[in-house]
Design a protein around this motif. Structure first.
Motif, PDB file in Angstrom:
ATOM      1  N   GLY A  61      15.072   5.151   1.484  1.00  0.00           N
ATOM      2  CA  GLY A  61      14.253   6.148   0.800  1.00  0.00           C
ATOM      3  C   GLY A  61      14.528   7.582   1.181  1.00  0.00           C
ATOM      4  O   GLY A  61      13.980   8.508   0.576  1.00  0.00           O
ATOM      5  N   LEU A 117       6.402   8.042   0.014  1.00  0.00           N
ATOM      6  CA  LEU A 117       7.028   6.877  -0.625  1.00  0.00           C
ATOM      7  C   LEU A 117       6.331   5.555  -0.298  1.00  0.00           C
ATOM      8  O   LEU A 117       6.116   4.716  -1.175  1.00  0.00           O
ATOM      9  CB  LEU A 117       8.509   6.798  -0.213  1.00  0.00           C
ATOM     10  CG  LEU A 117       9.339   5.711  -0.886  1.00  0.00           C
ATOM     11  CD1 LEU A 117       9.451   5.967  -2.387  1.00  0.00           C
ATOM     12  CD2 LEU A 117      10.737   5.649  -0.263  1.00  0.00           C
ATOM     13  N   PHE A 118       5.974   5.365   0.968  1.00  0.00           N
ATOM     14  CA  PHE A 118       5.445   4.072   1.406  1.00  0.00           C
ATOM     15  C   PHE A 118       3.927   3.950   1.212  1.00  0.00           C
ATOM     16  O   PHE A 118       3.335   2.959   1.614  1.00  0.00           O
ATOM     17  CB  PHE A 118       5.850   3.798   2.855  1.00  0.00           C
ATOM     18  CG  PHE A 118       7.343   3.711   3.012  1.00  0.00           C
ATOM     19  CD1 PHE A 118       8.020   2.557   2.674  1.00  0.00           C
ATOM     20  CD2 PHE A 118       8.076   4.815   3.438  1.00  0.00           C
ATOM     21  CE1 PHE A 118       9.401   2.475   2.779  1.00  0.00           C
ATOM     22  CE2 PHE A 118       9.460   4.738   3.549  1.00  0.00           C
ATOM     23  CZ  PHE A 118      10.126   3.570   3.217  1.00  0.00           C
ATOM     24  N   ARG A 119       3.320   4.987   0.600  1.00  0.00           N
ATOM     25  CA  ARG A 119       1.902   4.877   0.252  1.00  0.00           C
ATOM     26  C   ARG A 119       1.705   4.773  -1.255  1.00  0.00           C
ATOM     27  O   ARG A 119       0.574   4.794  -1.734  1.00  0.00           O
ATOM     28  CB  ARG A 119       1.105   6.071   0.816  1.00  0.00           C
ATOM     29  CG  ARG A 119       1.064   6.150   2.328  1.00  0.00           C
ATOM     30  CD  ARG A 119       0.721   4.836   3.038  1.00  0.00           C
ATOM     31  NE  ARG A 119      -0.623   4.329   2.743  1.00  0.00           N
ATOM     32  CZ  ARG A 119      -0.866   3.081   2.314  1.00  0.00           C
ATOM     33  NH1 ARG A 119       0.098   2.226   2.118  1.00  0.00           N
ATOM     34  NH2 ARG A 119      -2.101   2.699   2.080  1.00  0.00           N
ATOM     35  N   ARG A 120       2.797   4.700  -2.011  1.00  0.00           N
ATOM     36  CA  ARG A 120       2.708   4.536  -3.469  1.00  0.00           C
ATOM     37  C   ARG A 120       3.382   3.213  -3.817  1.00  0.00           C
ATOM     38  O   ARG A 120       4.558   3.178  -4.160  1.00  0.00           O
ATOM     39  CB  ARG A 120       3.412   5.711  -4.181  1.00  0.00           C
ATOM     40  CG  ARG A 120       2.736   7.060  -4.023  1.00  0.00           C
ATOM     41  CD  ARG A 120       1.808   7.407  -5.173  1.00  0.00           C
ATOM     42  NE  ARG A 120       2.509   7.559  -6.444  1.00  0.00           N
ATOM     43  CZ  ARG A 120       3.059   8.686  -6.871  1.00  0.00           C
ATOM     44  NH1 ARG A 120       3.030   9.773  -6.117  1.00  0.00           N
ATOM     45  NH2 ARG A 120       3.638   8.733  -8.058  1.00  0.00           N
ATOM     46  N   THR A 121       2.646   2.141  -3.699  1.00  0.00           N
ATOM     47  CA  THR A 121       3.230   0.818  -3.933  1.00  0.00           C
ATOM     48  C   THR A 121       2.510   0.130  -5.086  1.00  0.00           C
ATOM     49  O   THR A 121       1.402   0.516  -5.453  1.00  0.00           O
ATOM     50  CB  THR A 121       3.116  -0.067  -2.674  1.00  0.00           C
ATOM     51  OG1 THR A 121       1.736  -0.152  -2.290  1.00  0.00           O
ATOM     52  CG2 THR A 121       3.925   0.499  -1.520  1.00  0.00           C
ATOM     53  N   ASN A 128       4.817   3.306   7.289  1.00  0.00           N
ATOM     54  CA  ASN A 128       4.557   4.726   7.084  1.00  0.00           C
ATOM     55  C   ASN A 128       4.201   5.443   8.389  1.00  0.00           C
ATOM     56  O   ASN A 128       4.397   6.653   8.507  1.00  0.00           O
ATOM     57  CB  ASN A 128       3.430   4.903   6.057  1.00  0.00           C
ATOM     58  CG  ASN A 128       3.404   6.294   5.482  1.00  0.00           C
ATOM     59  OD1 ASN A 128       4.429   6.811   5.030  1.00  0.00           O
ATOM     60  ND2 ASN A 128       2.244   6.928   5.498  1.00  0.00           N
ATOM     61  N   TYR A 142       7.884  -0.634  -3.260  1.00  0.00           N
ATOM     62  CA  TYR A 142       7.952   0.831  -3.253  1.00  0.00           C
ATOM     63  C   TYR A 142       9.178   1.257  -4.055  1.00  0.00           C
ATOM     64  O   TYR A 142      10.131   0.493  -4.219  1.00  0.00           O
ATOM     65  CB  TYR A 142       7.984   1.388  -1.820  1.00  0.00           C
ATOM     66  CG  TYR A 142       9.183   0.995  -0.989  1.00  0.00           C
ATOM     67  CD1 TYR A 142      10.381   1.709  -1.073  1.00  0.00           C
ATOM     68  CD2 TYR A 142       9.128  -0.077  -0.100  1.00  0.00           C
ATOM     69  CE1 TYR A 142      11.487   1.366  -0.308  1.00  0.00           C
ATOM     70  CE2 TYR A 142      10.222  -0.432   0.667  1.00  0.00           C
ATOM     71  CZ  TYR A 142      11.406   0.298   0.561  1.00  0.00           C
ATOM     72  OH  TYR A 142      12.502  -0.059   1.313  1.00  0.00           O
ATOM     73  N   GLU A 154       4.401  -6.440  -2.350  1.00  0.00           N
ATOM     74  CA  GLU A 154       4.252  -5.051  -2.773  1.00  0.00           C
ATOM     75  C   GLU A 154       5.651  -4.474  -2.990  1.00  0.00           C
ATOM     76  O   GLU A 154       6.640  -5.021  -2.477  1.00  0.00           O
ATOM     77  CB  GLU A 154       3.495  -4.231  -1.714  1.00  0.00           C
ATOM     78  CG  GLU A 154       4.248  -4.083  -0.399  1.00  0.00           C
ATOM     79  CD  GLU A 154       3.446  -3.364   0.682  1.00  0.00           C
ATOM     80  OE1 GLU A 154       2.212  -3.277   0.549  1.00  0.00           O
ATOM     81  OE2 GLU A 154       4.057  -2.905   1.670  1.00  0.00           O
ATOM     82  N   GLY A 186      12.362  -0.926  -7.807  1.00  0.00           N
ATOM     83  CA  GLY A 186      11.771  -0.846  -6.483  1.00  0.00           C
ATOM     84  C   GLY A 186      12.220  -1.948  -5.539  1.00  0.00           C
ATOM     85  O   GLY A 186      12.931  -2.869  -5.929  1.00  0.00           O
ATOM     86  N   SER A 245       4.348  -1.695   4.028  1.00  0.00           N
ATOM     87  CA  SER A 245       4.610  -0.267   3.772  1.00  0.00           C
ATOM     88  C   SER A 245       3.609   0.644   4.480  1.00  0.00           C
ATOM     89  O   SER A 245       3.979   1.708   4.985  1.00  0.00           O
ATOM     90  CB  SER A 245       4.592   0.005   2.264  1.00  0.00           C
ATOM     91  OG  SER A 245       5.605  -0.734   1.623  1.00  0.00           O
ATOM     92  N   ARG A 246       2.356   0.243   4.522  1.00  0.00           N
ATOM     93  CA  ARG A 246       1.350   1.075   5.200  1.00  0.00           C
ATOM     94  C   ARG A 246       1.656   1.196   6.683  1.00  0.00           C
ATOM     95  O   ARG A 246       1.551   2.272   7.277  1.00  0.00           O
ATOM     96  CB  ARG A 246      -0.060   0.490   4.994  1.00  0.00           C
ATOM     97  CG  ARG A 246      -1.166   1.387   5.572  1.00  0.00           C
ATOM     98  CD  ARG A 246      -2.543   0.972   5.085  1.00  0.00           C
ATOM     99  NE  ARG A 246      -3.072  -0.179   5.799  1.00  0.00           N
ATOM    100  CZ  ARG A 246      -3.855  -0.098   6.868  1.00  0.00           C
ATOM    101  NH1 ARG A 246      -4.172   1.090   7.372  1.00  0.00           N
ATOM    102  NH2 ARG A 246      -4.316  -1.197   7.441  1.00  0.00           N
TER     103      ARG A 246
END
Length: 454
Positions: free
Chosen positions: A185, A206-210, A259, A224, A222, A247, A255-256
């Motif tokens: 990313g 990036l890793f908070r929009r899944t 992050n 990304y 999930e 993705g 991802s959370r």
């Protein structure tokens, strides 16, 4: 005998070579496996009478040219940046060539020369890129053939650990190049199309929009966004599409937690850390936190990232042992990303008995006779062991099948290309089904990005 030269005997070559050896008798093949490491090449062919291992250093012009001249077709399983010298030799000596890698600018520049000589240079014929192209184009072409108009295409792939080997809180282990996971990313915002609007996600978000994806029999995942979802827009003939998104799949919650590393700067690969070889893991983490005469590293970490002590994210971080004062980095002049990779490899390296898993998920939205429709398509492949992995199966088998098809003149269109034409994808996808690499397709309601749009 017809000679197939396979250059490189790394992780993705096992199924490729196994397939070619199994076909060698009926197809009159001699499989020559060239690698700088002779024992690695020899291990994959064993004592098979229709195979030979050779020492091949791709930087040694003489040995490279000799091997290529001696072959009827060349398969390069080298790292992508090394294909070009092989490709130039293939032009010089009039040999067809197959790779699983993305088409580089240098490779594309050989298109005219390949066409002029009537040579097939097939690229992006692995899993992603490869099986994703073929499975997508099969459905897109079928929609067009019945008069449908594409309005949405989303495509996701994940290299993950199989459910039976999934025994850590992250639900993740390295199944491929760990470095690519750590720096994923970076280098620009993710770019895609949503309902006719260009959208961008910067790396720090990036890793908070899944988005969530459910795969029958395997639960929830999930995804990304990849960096450039629009790379294949024209190639797939989707210039008028409203939504186009590609993705990477992980298990929910990955991802959370990941992050946290991004927020602290631990995935940065742009500078080196002084005296890194003498650092403990704890020192490394502390280097990104403010000084405190009283607070522990753990307390500072939780405070800086607002992590509660009963948050599962905290348990995931503790599981990695990143606060260890006794484990040492032992890497000189290392970047934060390199140090993080070493720490993660302690916990996320596949064990001897572990199996990996490839998951792919496509969504196709289209209009037909004034109505909106959607097809969802999923594929899951589980590896057998550490040699015959799901990754080597889904990369190696399409490469092998395409190689034989080119040799047998079933694929004849010359030039530098990827597998998006029916003459290529139809027979390959059909044969892959015999190896249990198959897609399940479902008709689902088209919701677009508005669930109230029923």
């Amino acid at each position: 005998m017809r000679k197939i030269l396979v250059i490189g005997s790394g992780k993705s070559a096992s199924y490729l070579i196994k397939y070619l050896l199994e076909k060698s008798e009926s197809e009159n093949l001699l499989i020559i496996v060239g690698d700088i490491n002779y024992s690695s090449a020899k291990k994959l062919i064993g004592d098979h009478k229709n195979a030979q291992a050779i020492v091949l250093d791709v930087f040694d012009k003489h040995s490279r040219e000799t091997a290529i001249q001696n072959a009827d077709i060349v398969v390069s399983m080298l790292p992508a940046r090394y294909h070009i010298e092989v490709a130039k030799d293939c032009i010089s000596f009039g040999k067809n060539m197959v790779t699983a890698s993305y088409v580089s600018d240098e490779m594309q520049s050989l298109d005219k020369a390949a066409r002029d000589k009537g040579l097939v240079f097939m690229n992006e014929i692995g899993v992603d890129p490869g099986i994703d192209h073929m499975s997508a184009m099969k459905v897109i072409d079928s929609i067009r053939e019945k008069g449908g108009k594409m309005i949405l295409f989303e495509s996701f792939t994940g290299g993950l650990v199989a459910p039976e080997s999934d025994n850590n809180l992250w639900n993740y282990k390295f199944t491929w190049n760990p470095r690519n996971v750590v720096v994923a990313g970076q280098g620009g915002a993710a770019k895609f199309l949503q309902e006719g609007t260009y959208k961008y996600i910067p790396y720090n978000r990036l890793f908070r929009r899944t988005e969530f994806l459910d795969v029958e029999g395997y639960g929830r995942f999930e995804a990304y966004a990849n960096r450039d979802s629009l790379k294949y827009q024209s190639v797939y003939g989707l210039d008028d599409i409203k939504t186009l998104y590609r993705g990477t799949m992980r298990r929910v919650g990955f991802s959370r937690a990941w992050n946290m590393f991004v927020l602290l700067g631990m995935t940065d690969d742009s500078y080196t850390i002084d005296d890194s070889e003498n650092m403990s893991y704890r020192d490394f983490v502390n280097a990104f936190l403010p000084y405190s005469p009283t607070d522990s590293v753990e307390l500072k970490f939780r405070h800086a990232l607002k992590i509660d002590q009963d948050d599962i994210v905290w348990d995931k971080l503790i599981e990695l042992d990143i606060f260890s004062a006794s484990k040492m980095v032992e890497l000189k002049k290392a970047t934060p990303a390199q140090i993080l990779q070493k720490i993660l490899m302690d916990s996320w390296t596949l064990a001897e008995e572990d199996k990996d898993m490839i998951v792919m998920y496509h969504k196709f939205g289209y209009e037909l006779n004034g109505k909106k429709h959607q097809i969802d398509s999923t594929m899951v492949t589980i590896g057998e062991d550490q040699t015959f992995t799901a990754m080597s199966k889904t990369v190696g088998l399409p490469v092998a099948i395409a190689t034989l098809a080119i040799l047998n003149k079933k694929i004849t269109t010359p030039g530098v290309q990827i597998p998006i034409n029916k003459e290529v994808y139809e027979p390959i996808l059909k044969e892959l089904e015999a190896y249990d690499i198959k897609f399940k397709e479902y008709d689902v309601p088209y919701l677009g990005y508005n669930p109230l749009n029923l």
